[in-house]
Design an enzyme around this catalytic site. Structure first.
Site, PDB file in Angstrom:
ATOM      1  N   LYS A  42     274.864  27.613 -18.276  1.00  0.00           N
ATOM      2  CA  LYS A  42     275.100  27.896 -16.857  1.00  0.00           C
ATOM      3  C   LYS A  42     273.894  27.564 -15.973  1.00  0.00           C
ATOM      4  O   LYS A  42     274.080  26.982 -14.883  1.00  0.00           O
ATOM      5  CB  LYS A  42     275.503  29.357 -16.674  1.00  0.00           C
ATOM      6  CG  LYS A  42     276.035  29.696 -15.273  1.00  0.00           C
ATOM      7  CD  LYS A  42     277.341  28.971 -14.969  1.00  0.00           C
ATOM      8  CE  LYS A  42     278.480  29.552 -15.790  1.00  0.00           C
ATOM      9  NZ  LYS A  42     279.771  28.914 -15.418  1.00  0.00           N
ATOM     10  N   LYS A  81     280.753  20.948 -22.764  1.00  0.00           N
ATOM     11  CA  LYS A  81     280.751  21.747 -21.534  1.00  0.00           C
ATOM     12  C   LYS A  81     279.785  21.149 -20.507  1.00  0.00           C
ATOM     13  O   LYS A  81     280.115  21.022 -19.313  1.00  0.00           O
ATOM     14  CB  LYS A  81     280.360  23.184 -21.865  1.00  0.00           C
ATOM     15  CG  LYS A  81     280.522  24.141 -20.690  1.00  0.00           C
ATOM     16  CD  LYS A  81     280.000  25.530 -21.032  1.00  0.00           C
ATOM     17  CE  LYS A  81     280.781  26.145 -22.194  1.00  0.00           C
ATOM     18  NZ  LYS A  81     280.304  27.536 -22.469  1.00  0.00           N
ATOM     19  N   GLY A 100     232.437  22.166 -14.543  1.00  0.00           N
ATOM     20  CA  GLY A 100     232.815  23.278 -13.678  1.00  0.00           C
ATOM     21  C   GLY A 100     231.948  23.278 -12.433  1.00  0.00           C
ATOM     22  O   GLY A 100     231.039  22.464 -12.290  1.00  0.00           O
ATOM     23  N   CYS A 136     229.058  17.300 -18.034  1.00  0.00           N
ATOM     24  CA  CYS A 136     228.854  17.487 -16.601  1.00  0.00           C
ATOM     25  C   CYS A 136     228.032  18.751 -16.343  1.00  0.00           C
ATOM     26  O   CYS A 136     226.828  18.774 -16.598  1.00  0.00           O
ATOM     27  CB  CYS A 136     230.211  17.512 -15.893  1.00  0.00           C
ATOM     28  SG  CYS A 136     230.114  17.334 -14.098  1.00  0.00           S
ATOM     29  N   PHE A 137     228.653  19.819 -15.902  1.00  0.00           N
ATOM     30  CA  PHE A 137     227.971  21.096 -15.687  1.00  0.00           C
ATOM     31  C   PHE A 137     227.328  21.577 -16.986  1.00  0.00           C
ATOM     32  O   PHE A 137     226.259  22.182 -16.979  1.00  0.00           O
ATOM     33  CB  PHE A 137     228.988  22.114 -15.180  1.00  0.00           C
ATOM     34  CG  PHE A 137     228.405  23.370 -14.605  1.00  0.00           C
ATOM     35  CD1 PHE A 137     227.923  23.404 -13.310  1.00  0.00           C
ATOM     36  CD2 PHE A 137     228.348  24.540 -15.352  1.00  0.00           C
ATOM     37  CE1 PHE A 137     227.405  24.567 -12.771  1.00  0.00           C
ATOM     38  CE2 PHE A 137     227.837  25.704 -14.826  1.00  0.00           C
ATOM     39  CZ  PHE A 137     227.358  25.722 -13.531  1.00  0.00           C
ATOM     40  N   GLN A 176     224.020  19.977 -17.332  1.00  0.00           N
ATOM     41  CA  GLN A 176     223.056  20.552 -16.394  1.00  0.00           C
ATOM     42  C   GLN A 176     222.527  21.891 -16.888  1.00  0.00           C
ATOM     43  O   GLN A 176     221.332  22.186 -16.786  1.00  0.00           O
ATOM     44  CB  GLN A 176     223.714  20.699 -15.021  1.00  0.00           C
ATOM     45  CG  GLN A 176     224.106  19.372 -14.386  1.00  0.00           C
ATOM     46  CD  GLN A 176     224.961  19.540 -13.144  1.00  0.00           C
ATOM     47  OE1 GLN A 176     225.162  20.656 -12.663  1.00  0.00           O
ATOM     48  NE2 GLN A 176     225.487  18.436 -12.629  1.00  0.00           N
ATOM     49  N   HIS A 182     232.577  12.513 -17.727  1.00  0.00           N
ATOM     50  CA  HIS A 182     233.683  13.211 -18.397  1.00  0.00           C
ATOM     51  C   HIS A 182     234.330  12.283 -19.428  1.00  0.00           C
ATOM     52  O   HIS A 182     235.333  11.620 -19.135  1.00  0.00           O
ATOM     53  CB  HIS A 182     234.718  13.670 -17.366  1.00  0.00           C
ATOM     54  CG  HIS A 182     234.275  14.823 -16.537  1.00  0.00           C
ATOM     55  ND1 HIS A 182     234.534  16.137 -16.877  1.00  0.00           N
ATOM     56  CD2 HIS A 182     233.554  14.866 -15.383  1.00  0.00           C
ATOM     57  CE1 HIS A 182     234.010  16.941 -15.966  1.00  0.00           C
ATOM     58  NE2 HIS A 182     233.407  16.200 -15.049  1.00  0.00           N
ATOM     59  N   GLU A 199     236.177  12.942 -21.878  1.00  0.00           N
ATOM     60  CA  GLU A 199     237.525  13.346 -22.294  1.00  0.00           C
ATOM     61  C   GLU A 199     238.615  12.584 -21.545  1.00  0.00           C
ATOM     62  O   GLU A 199     239.746  12.450 -22.042  1.00  0.00           O
ATOM     63  CB  GLU A 199     237.717  14.852 -22.102  1.00  0.00           C
ATOM     64  CG  GLU A 199     237.801  15.349 -20.667  1.00  0.00           C
ATOM     65  CD  GLU A 199     236.458  15.662 -20.030  1.00  0.00           C
ATOM     66  OE1 GLU A 199     236.426  16.404 -19.032  1.00  0.00           O
ATOM     67  OE2 GLU A 199     235.438  15.149 -20.526  1.00  0.00           O
TER      68      GLU A 199
END
Length: 542
Positions: free
Chosen positions: A188, A222, A353, A380-381, A384, A514, A516
């Site tokens: 449904k 159906k 981040g 990245c972060f 750092q 990055h 990934e």
């Protein structure tokens, strides 16, 4: 002739339209077709760049610097075709462009309306630059019935009338929930979803039904009867253990045959899905396992790190091991000793981040990895924070910090427009809005030929995608390298640091980019392959 497949969703959100689109594209590719993928996002944001990761998930960055929906990551991973700014558009961007044109007088005084101006802009986006492709798969974000999605549904309805007959196919992804007390799948909700879709002028050609068990013949009949589709067009999208089994599942269910049949194309030879079978087998039957901690600040929503988790899976596939992820909220390490959480793990990864929350916890995670000689990958972060940790612990700079968190006596990390000249903090340009100083997209880097990271890549020249507005301050390079933190990669002009590594540590690498975002199941990124390999070696020492 280019053919268009529009993928819509109904009943509930988060059914996996992006994965469904990517999996269908992969099967069509395996049949030898050239496929392009596009995503229409109905939200009013211009792009997801400033949206909260805990609401929207990760921001996927393309080579040309577009901040896009995470579904484009699925598209790239499943097809191997790099996405671009031209493959994702939002309501916000459409309105921004239309209003700019109106202000310039491009519309010659006409009244600007959703129909035709917004819908025409959507159609222009969908149709642009497709001549070299056999199929264009267009995913419409959100769910049928969402008010913000109406212009997009109207636009694809119009395309169905305007394009040559037989060149459009509408695939509707829905949910068939199983009710234990009734002992059956319920149709449904799907019927009502299709009714909603038909009320705006779109008749689905194929129903792709998400379910946790096979659809009985009675339910198929159906659905076909009440949704006005052929029985063969009711395709079950069964839950599977791994997303890399989805193309195999769709092939078994006959989705590709139904799509080709809709367009009057011959099925021809069966698609070669051998490499997908190999990947699925390696995921199902690993020969070992490792445990890796992800110390982040958005761990409440795993989609915030979608490309990251997939890249780790790819690294595991390459070594035939299962990668178990231990999600740790970075703020926990600001209150508690990291040791009980990290003991016995084989690797520590600190992802990208923004903001101060959890930063000190990430610094403590980097210190633990350095002191305990556990493989560490800082992205990245995460790079750092590893540099700040080295500055404080090794280079005699206890006040070392990032200017992202406020003024500091030792700004070892600063805004891209802020650098230390002598003892003064120089601002090269005034900071604008949040996107004003972002470094986005693919940039090249040159690696020290004697470094570990150059050995991992097997090259001294690389190109990787970036998304950051803060950078490690090169003014501190000499002091940090004297303490064993090698600046192993820099920008081609030598002005910006790209990678660092601790000399003498088994595997401690930080990267400003990055990696990934460029990992694929069939081509695992070298860094993740190397990181998982280092975790395997560490597991043998435990």
């Amino acid at each position: 002739m280019t053919r268009y497949v529009f993928i819509t969703g109904g009943v509930v959100s988060s059914l996996g339209k992006g994965l469904a689109s990517a999996a269908l594209a992969a099967v069509l590719q395996a049949r030898g077709y050239r496929v392009r993928m596009r995503k229409l996002d109905p939200y009013l944001n211009v792009d997801p760049g400033t949206m909260s990761p805990t609401q929207h998930g990760e921001v996927f960055v393309t080579d040309d610097g577009a901040e896009t929906d995470l579904d484009l990551g699925h598209y790239e991973r499943f097809t191997g075709v790099p996405a671009s700014r031209a493959d994702n558009i939002t309501t916000g961007r459409i309105y921004q462009d239309i209003i700019a044109k109106e202000r310039r007088g491009d519309y010659l005084g006409a009244t600007i309306q959703v129909i035709p101006h917004v819908t025409n802009a959507i159609k222009d986006f969908v149709l642009d630059g497709n001549d070299s492709f056999d199929f264009v798969l267009v995913e419409i974000g959100g769910t049928v019935g969402d008010i913000e999605g109406l212009p997009f549904f109207e636009a694809i309805r119009q395309l169905g009338q305007e394009l040559p007959r037989g060149t459009c196919c509408y695939v509707h992804l829905t949910l068939l929930p199983y009710i234990p007390s009734a002992g059956e799948l319920k149709t449904k909700p799907t019927q009502h979803s299709v009714k909603e879709l038909r009320s705006i002028g779109i008749q689905p050609d194929i129903l792709l039904c998400r379910c946790d068990r096979p659809i009985p013949m009675d339910e198929r009949r159906k659905l076909a009867l009440f949704c006005n589709v052929r029985q063969t067009a009711v395709i079950e999208a069964l839950d599977v253990a791994s997303i890399y089994e989805v193309p195999l599942s769709y092939r078994t269910a006959g989705l590709d045959r139904e799509v080709l049949g809709h367009f009057g194309l011959e099925h021809g030879e069966e698609p070669d899905l051998g490499r997908w079978q190999t990947i699925a087998e390696r995921v199902r039957n690993p020969e070992g396992e490792v445990s890796i901690a992800i110390v982040g600040k958005y761990t409440g929503l795993k989609d915030a790190y979608k490309s990251l988790t997939e890249a780790l899976t790819h690294g595991g596939i390459s070594h035939r091991v299962k990668v178990n992820l231990e999600w740790i909220e970075a703020e926990v390490f600001e209150r508690e000793d990291p040791a009980p959480f990290l003991e016995g793990l084989n690797g520590i990864l600190v992802p990208g981040g923004f903001g101060q929350r959890g930063a000190e916890g990430k610094i403590r995670a980097a210190r633990y990895a350095r002191e305990k000689r556990i493989p560490y990958l800082g992205i990245c972060f995460g790079m750092q924070m590893a540099v700040i940790e080295a500055a404080r612990s090794l280079a005699g700079m206890p006040e070392a910090n990032s200017t992202e968190f406020g003024e500091t006596a030792e700004p070892v990390v600063g805004l891209l427009t802020e650098w230390l000249r002598g003892n003064e903090l120089e601002r090269r340009a005034a900071a604008g809005d949040l996107g004003g100083t972002m470094r986005l997209g693919a940039y090249e880097a040159k690696l020290d030929p004697e470094s570990k990271i150059a050995q991992i890549y097997g090259s001294e020249q690389i190109s990787e995608r970036h998304r950051h507005r803060y950078e490690v301050n090169m003014a501190y390079r000499e002091r940090l390298e004297a303490k064993g933190l090698r600046f192993s990669g820099v920008s081609p002009d030598g002005l910006l640091p790209e990678t660092v590594e601790h000399v003498g540590h088994p595997w401690f690498i930080g990267v400003q980019f990055h990696p990934e975002l460029k990992s694929r199941p069939f081509e695992p990124h070298p860094l993740f392959k190397g990181f998982v390999g280092a975790a395997i070696e560490q597991s043998r020492l435990v």
